[in-house]
Design an enzyme around this catalytic site. Structure first.
Site, mmCIF file in Angstrom:
data_model
loop_
_atom_site.group_PDB
_atom_site.id
_atom_site.type_symbol
_atom_site.label_atom_id
_atom_site.label_comp_id
_atom_site.label_asym_id
_atom_site.label_seq_id
_atom_site.Cartn_x
_atom_site.Cartn_y
_atom_site.Cartn_z
ATOM 1 N N GLY C 509 9.081 10.663 14.521
ATOM 2 C CA GLY C 509 9.976 9.913 15.243
ATOM 3 C C GLY C 509 10.567 8.650 14.486
ATOM 4 N N ARG C 551 6.805 5.489 3.062
ATOM 5 C CA ARG C 551 7.544 5.984 1.839
ATOM 6 C C ARG C 551 8.648 6.948 1.757
ATOM 7 N NH1 ARG C 551 5.738 10.903 0.260
ATOM 8 N NH2 ARG C 551 5.887 10.654 -2.025
ATOM 9 N N THR C 553 11.640 7.460 3.303
ATOM 10 C CA THR C 553 12.984 7.106 2.836
ATOM 11 C C THR C 553 13.072 6.700 1.402
ATOM 12 O OG1 THR C 553 13.518 6.247 5.108
ATOM 13 C CG2 THR C 553 14.908 5.569 3.468
ATOM 14 N N LYS C 739 14.530 0.482 0.745
ATOM 15 C CA LYS C 739 12.858 0.102 0.690
ATOM 16 C C LYS C 739 12.314 0.733 1.817
ATOM 17 C CE LYS C 739 12.927 -4.435 -0.541
ATOM 18 N NZ LYS C 739 12.605 -5.907 -1.333
ATOM 19 N N GLY C 740 11.071 0.596 2.044
ATOM 20 C CA GLY C 740 10.317 0.979 2.975
ATOM 21 C C GLY C 740 10.254 0.137 4.162
ATOM 22 N N VAL C 741 10.076 0.626 5.626
ATOM 23 C CA VAL C 741 10.320 -0.018 6.700
ATOM 24 C C VAL C 741 9.408 0.427 7.839
ATOM 25 C CG1 VAL C 741 12.332 0.796 7.926
ATOM 26 C CG2 VAL C 741 11.715 -1.651 8.151
ATOM 27 N N GLU C 743 5.840 0.299 8.151
ATOM 28 C CA GLU C 743 4.701 -0.485 8.698
ATOM 29 C C GLU C 743 5.036 -2.002 8.984
ATOM 30 O OE1 GLU C 743 1.205 1.338 6.222
ATOM 31 O OE2 GLU C 743 3.026 1.931 5.217
#
Lengths: 296, 159, 793
Positions: C509, C551, C553, C739-741, C743
């Site tokens: 999702g 991780r 993306t 960058k990651g998003v 959490e």
């Protein structure tokens, strides 16, 4: 942990009399089925495992919302919470009942669940009983030996227990009109989220005399005792007086002592105090304001 | 004892033999293969199994199939017409209101009942209508936006 | 149809001047899976039906600790339609496992957990432990069979509380931990002399905090469909976030070569870390093997609460932080006691990850941390969005506020003073590639009206006290160097210039298919809708560690970018021949290859691809790239959070009317998807802070909150007005600067709300959730103490 229901036989009476006959015939093995929102959950949890379900959802004789010229409101047990909350008859006469109906469960549950079911479940945390208790509603029951009428505050005998006999059916909820110079409200707080179960609820009815004193006050408490109760000691402290803030606060304190909550007891008592205080104060102000308005 | 009954689902009549203890969600998912109606909590708190019964949002996991024999049931599969998404479906896609998608059918159907009844709701009215539908992904922000946007499209009579 | 979706009204993207001009990256595309999900067409695991399929059902222990002496299965087996019954005594042919899948050499800086869980267990270690299972022709029969199983239990003494479990006479939960300490772990990047630094500090702030076990409450419960086909291959529809690790774990349990297992990932109705562990798979597969029929096993909501890992709660987090008088942070010392539950699972690492991320958030020369992760007879703890960083930041950001107040510094200024800069060592022990926390603070403060709100006099609102709070956080982008970081991608061009991208993220999702299609399309010079994602089948996809640690993306996107570049180079080489210019003079944009400086000299990508595939005479080829990505760096994502709260001093209820999140997640590949992550994180963070509570009866060990009627997640009416701001400045290493998003959305929420509550009523709430009772109790203590009470000091 189960998602489905155990098998049962599904009976569809053609009228109330036949429903009662079925209740007589099958006794404890049968359950009346209306909106289903509570019963289906209890059946999934295997807390209730009926052999027979007597489905009454299609009995139009039990599905009505009617008002009499004198102001009496007659509700069929199949009236859903959503319809009651939206009904002008209810809104105009007993807005506190509409408020309570609007507080039951989620919108979907209100579309399905009926006031008869809410009353007959007799769970400690239902929303309509404290209101019906404070409105001095009467339940009309039909059984094999005929009709009888039970005042709402004598209907429940304990958590999930009522005076309804195994072979009886609620066929009407009658709410008598309120006298002049009166107003009522339902105050509640949920356990934590907006659609959560009610942690404490208070139905408050105040009747003033022309001199502004309290002719009558009725306080119905829900979710804070084994069943909906009247806070009669708090009521009598206020009745016949011209209470000011301190006295209302004292009555609210007494109401909280009349409550007998099981879990989160201290917090529930404290909330009873807040709700009763708020409800009585607001109703006193509201009636006084409308008296002033009328006097102009 | 099985009863053969006619169920009107998404405008079409279906003759199905059902047991009295079968829930509407079982008939929809297992008999008719309409798996868009989702099972999540089973206790009437999450709204994932919401379908419209005669236009009203009800919970398929708390409804006996027998109870809807003479009624009209709309599931998510019945909403798009001739391959064209309903404005609510389109708005959910356009506004990023769908993440995992599991609450989506119930959300869209609940939204449809609201807009059929109230074509110009406020944000708060949308939130009240959706109060019985839990979403764990979106924080409801884009869902509420999508319902409001769909309302506008529908008011203009657009698709 | 245009690929761009609707604009969002309340959010904003603030592009840095240095951002390159992209044509696909940075746009608000619609998700490729949107229509399938909007129409009910999308198939989740529980929607899959196969001919002859059976339905599985699990029997769970009603006791928190008991030996299963015997199970009489005769009545169940006599029931027509029951095809398999699993009991602890008949599953010995299969290997035990660790549901966290950490018995494999994945963890570089961590630990290995030995396997100790069977398909169904002989000793129930917690209320709800799986002790038997059945498969039957339909769900009704399966439920009836479960009710017909007759179990003889031998009740064992149990321990529910982590601190009590550490006492010498406590009942023992696991043979692996004689003292019940499942893991004794340390902060992996200690530095300096923390005790000396604390002794020398001008100010020491400290507190003892606790956090609770939060359930993921994925809207879809755990589900799995499995069958052994005629050729002996095991086909499994699994929700596992780490599909290839899931396949490997199943291969290990059922003693099969990995390529005899075809693991397919259907749509997954939410995960948030829960599907990073083995869930419904072992029992579903065992039932399929035993019955020799396809089996579908779908958990009830209660199964989900009891049988799966949920967020690791910390009984105690004791933190001391030292400062100089100008607000410079000089020391952090942490002692944690965590509650693991009956099996170790993923829980232990939540301490290490939490300490790593939170204690490395600010510049601080003296750091030490230690954790005792304790086994108890309660449902198992594991990873949930934030993975311990949530718990640690809850403490650290409250203490930062305490320090700011004591030192008379604005909460924003003290954070800026101690913020790290690029080039310093980041939390994960690697060089910090990029940080725009200052931008987050500026944007957030401005949108929130922080300075005005904090300085203006407060109105009298009766029992309602209004407060404003803020917090920051940073979180990892992938798990390097602590966990395995390995992704693969394949990109192939089709003859019409469209492309197929083969990858295996978990479609839980998070709009990952869309993001990867954007990265691929941007590099290939085509449109996002030209890219089809081929995925969800381990027969087809290359090894993929999976979707966790924020991780996907970054790492899968990294592999995608490289693979796309490889395919593009092949395509451009061919185009160079066709246009008769050197390849380095070509660029490709919006499906057309152009000679730089010669806009009239073009060839379409479709023409080049067609020429390659349908060429005759020995020149036919299919342009395709296949690349691996193994991250050796880790660029943290930064965030700043601002909350307005109303605390009702009569009822103790905390209401949050407004929330602002500002995020530095590098370049936002799809701003709409980024907003979605942060808005959803707010719901989970708000629930974690205020409404959700996993309650185990202290006398019986029974879980009292096993469904949504008792465990309350916030609904549409409970949510604040939310604004999300994206800094949108690229990271040097991430794909197109991303960058990651995943959490970060939730990590900063609880401390932000706690700080706002402090601002409102002057008391510190150090235990999660901040229940009305706790608020009232804290207010009472404050009144009784007459002076400001800061508990734990």
């Amino acid at each position: 942990m189960f998602r489905l229901l155990r098998p049962f036989e599904y009976l569809e009476p053609s009228c109330v009399a036949e429903a009662v006959e079925m209740l007589v015939r099958y006794g404890e093995k049968a359950r009346i089925f209306a909106g289903g929102t509570d019963l289906v959950i209890s059946m999934k949890k295997r807390q209730i495992v009926p052999d027979y379900l007597i489905a009454i959802g299609h009995l139009s004789e039990l599905d009505f919302i009617e008002a009499e010229p004198n102001g009496t409101l007659r509700l069929g047990p199949l009236a859903t919470h959503a319809r009651l909350a939206a009904s002008p008859l209810v809104w105009q006469r007993f807005p506190m009942l509409a408020t309570a109906c609007n507080e039951v469960g989620t919108p979907q549950v209100r579309n399905m669940g009926t006031i008869g079911g809410n009353v007959c479940k007799a769970g400690p945390s239902q929303d309509t009983p404290p209101v019906l208790v404070s409105l001095e509603a009467k339940l009309h029951l039909v059984g094999p030996s005929g009709k009888r009428t039970v005042p709402m505050d004598q209907f429940c005998t304990g958590p999930f227990c009522t005076v309804l006999a195994q072979d009886e059916l609620v066929v009407e909820i009658e709410i008598p009109p309120l006298p002049p110079r009166s107003a009522g409200c339902y105050k509640w707080i949920t356990k934590i989220t907006a659609t959560d179960e009610t942690l404490a609820g208070a139905g408050v009815v105040v009747v003033l005399k022309e001199d502004g004193s309290f002719e009558d006050v009725r306080i119905g408490l829900g979710s804070v005792a084994p069943m909906a109760i009247r806070a009669r000691r708090a009521e009598s402290l206020l009745r016949g007086t011209w209470p000011e803030a301190a006295q209302i606060a004292e009555a609210a304190q007494i109401a909280s002592e009349e409550a007998e909550p099981r879990s989160r007891a201290a917090y529930r008592r404290r909330m009873v105090q807040v709700l009763v205080n708020e409800g009585v104060t607001e109703m006193q102000r509201q009636i006084a304001a409308s008296m002033q308005e009328a006097g102009r | 004892m099985k009863t053969v009954a006619t169920f009107t689902v998404n405008g079409l009549p279906h003759e199905i033999a059902v047991e009295p203890h079968q829930l509407l969600i079982e008939v929809l998912r297992e008999h008719l293969g309409l798996t868009g109606t989702k099972h999540s909590c089973g206790v009437g708190n999450c709204g994932a199994c919401t379908v419209l019964v005669d236009g009203t949002p009800e919970l398929a996991c708390l409804t006996l199939a027998m109870e809807v024999r003479d009624k009209s049931v709309l599931t998510i599969e019945g909403l798009a017409k001739e391959g064209l998404l309903h404005p609510l479906q389109q708005a959910f896609v356009d506004y990023g209101a769908i993440q995992c998608g599991y609450c989506t059918p119930g959300m869209i159907l609940t939204g449809k009942a609201l807009l059929d009844d109230n074509p110009d709701p406020t944000e708060h009215e949308v939130r009240e209508a959706l109060a019985g539908n839990i979403c764990r992904c979106t924080g409801y922000v884009k869902i509420v936006e999508a319902v409001l946007a769909a309302a506008e499209v529908m008011r203009k009579g657009g698709n | 149809m245009e690929g761009h979706a609707a604009d969002n009204r309340k959010s904003a993207v603030h592009q840095g001047a240095e951002v390159a001009q992209f044509s696909v990256v940075g746009t608000r595309i619609r998700q490729p899976d949107g229509p399938a999900k909007a129409t009910g067409e999308a198939k989740f695991a529980g929607d899959i039906s196969l001919p002859g399929m059976l339905i599985g059902k699990i029997l769970r222990s009603p006791y928190p600790h008991a030996v299963i002496k015997s199970i009489d299965t005769s009545k169940a087996e006599a029931l027509p339609g029951v095809m398999a019954v699993l009991t602890p005594d008949n599953v010995a042919e299969w290997k035990t496992f660790d549901r966290g899948m950490k018995d494999m050499p994945l963890v570089a800086g961590g630990y290995r957990v030995p396997s100790e869980e069977a398909v169904v267990n002989k000793v129930a270690r917690h209320y709800g432990d799986a002790i038997a299972a059945v498969a039957a022709v339909d769900e009704h029969t399966a439920e009836e069979a479960i009710e017909l199983l007759e179990v003889e239990y031998e009740l064992l003494p149990f321990v529910l509380d982590a601190e009590e479990a550490m006492q010498p006479d406590a009942p023992q939960v696991s043979d692996l931990a004689p003292d019940n300490v499942g893991k004794h772990l340390f902060y992996p990047y200690p530095e300096g002399d923390v005790d000396k630094a604390l002794a020398e500090a001008d100010l020491v702030v400290s507190g003892v905090f606790s956090t609770h076990k939060q359930d993921h409450c994925t809207q879809e419960t755990a589900a799995c469909v499995a069958y052994l086909d005629a050729s002996g291959r095991l086909n499994v529809w699994s929700q596992c976030q780490l599909a290839h690790l899931g396949r490997r774990e199943l291969a290990s349990i059922f003693k099969m070569p990995v390529n005899r297992i075809k693991l397919m990932t259907p749509f997954v109705g939410g995960s948030f870390g829960q599907r990073g562990a083995v869930c419904a798979e072992p029992i579903a597969v065992a039932l399929a093997l035993r019955s020799k029929r396809p089996v579908r096993l779908v958990f009830s909501r209660e199964d989900n609460f009891l049988g799966l890992e949920s967020r690791t709660g910390f009984k105690k987090i004791d933190i001391k932080m030292g400062f100089t008088s100008d607000g410079t942070l000089t020391a952090i010392k942490t002692q944690m006691i965590g509650t693991l539950g009956g099996y170790m699972g993923c829980g232990p690492m939540s301490s290490v990850i939490g300490m790593t991320l939170a204690m490395g958030h600010y510049r601080c020369p003296n750091r030490f941390g230690e954790a005792h992760m304790v086994m108890t007879n309660t449902p198992v703890s594991g990873a949930m969005r934030g993975f311990g960083n949530d718990a640690m930041m809850f403490c650290i950001e409250q203490l930062m506020d305490d320090a700011a107040r004591r030192l008379g510094i604005d909460p924003i200024d003290i954070r800026l003073k101690n913020a790290k800069e690029p080039g310093e060592i980041a939390s994960m022990g690697l060089e910090l590639e990029s940080t725009y926390m200052e931008d987050c603070l500026q944007l957030g403060a401005e949108a929130f009206g922080w300075h005005e709100k904090r300085t203006q006099a407060k109105k009298d609102e009766g029992p309602i006290k209004r407060g404003y709070g803020m917090a920051t956080m940073s979180h990892c982008t992938g798990a390097a160097p602590l966990y395995l970081e390995h992704s693969n991608a394949m990109v192939k061009f089709n003859e019409d210039g469209s492309a197929d991208l083969t990858v295996h993220p978990a479609p839980v999702g998070q709009h990952i298919w869309g993001a990867l299609s954007q990265i691929c399309a941007e590099e290939l010079g085509i449109r996002a809708e030209d890219v089809h994602i081929v995925t969800g089948d381990t027969d087809v996809t290359l090894f993929e560690y999976g979707s966790d640690a924020s991780r996907s993306t970054y790492a899968i996107g990294g592999a995608t970018l490289r693979a796309a570049r490889q395919a593009k180079e092949q395509m451009l080489a061919r185009a160079a021949e066709m246009l008769e210019v050197p390849a380095d003079r070509l660029e490709v944009k919006d499906r057309v290859v152009v000679v730089k400086g010669r806009p009239d000299k073009t060839v379409t990508v479709a023409e080049v691809c067609y020429d390659a595939i349908y060429a005759f005479g020995g020149r036919a080829t299919n342009f395709a790239g296949k690349q691996s990505f193994e991250s050796t760096w880790n660029s943290p994502t930064y965030g700043a959070y601002f909350a307005e709260v109303e605390v009702n001093t009569e009822t103790g209820r905390v209401h949050v009317p407004r929330f602002v999140t500002a995020i530095d997640c590098g370049k936002a590949i799809n701003p709409m998807a980024v907003e979605g992550q942060l808005e959803g994180g707010l719901q989970q963070g708000l629930g974690y802070a205020l409404t959700e509570n996993f309650i185990v009866n202290p006398k019986t060990g029974v879980v009292e909150t096993d469904n949504y009627d008792s465990y309350k997640v916030p609904g549409a009416l409970d949510m604040p007005d939310s604004t999300v701001l994206i800094v949108d400045k690229p990271d040097p290493k991430g794909p197109f600067g991303a960058k990651g998003v995943g959490e970060p959305g939730m990590v900063g929420i609880p401390p932000c709300i706690a700080n706002a509550v402090y601002d409102a009523i002057g008391v510190r709430l150090r235990d999660l959730p901040m229940t009305p009772e706790r608020v009232l109790e804290a207010l009472t203590e404050k009144t009784e103490g007459e002076t400001e009470t800061v508990r734990g000091e």
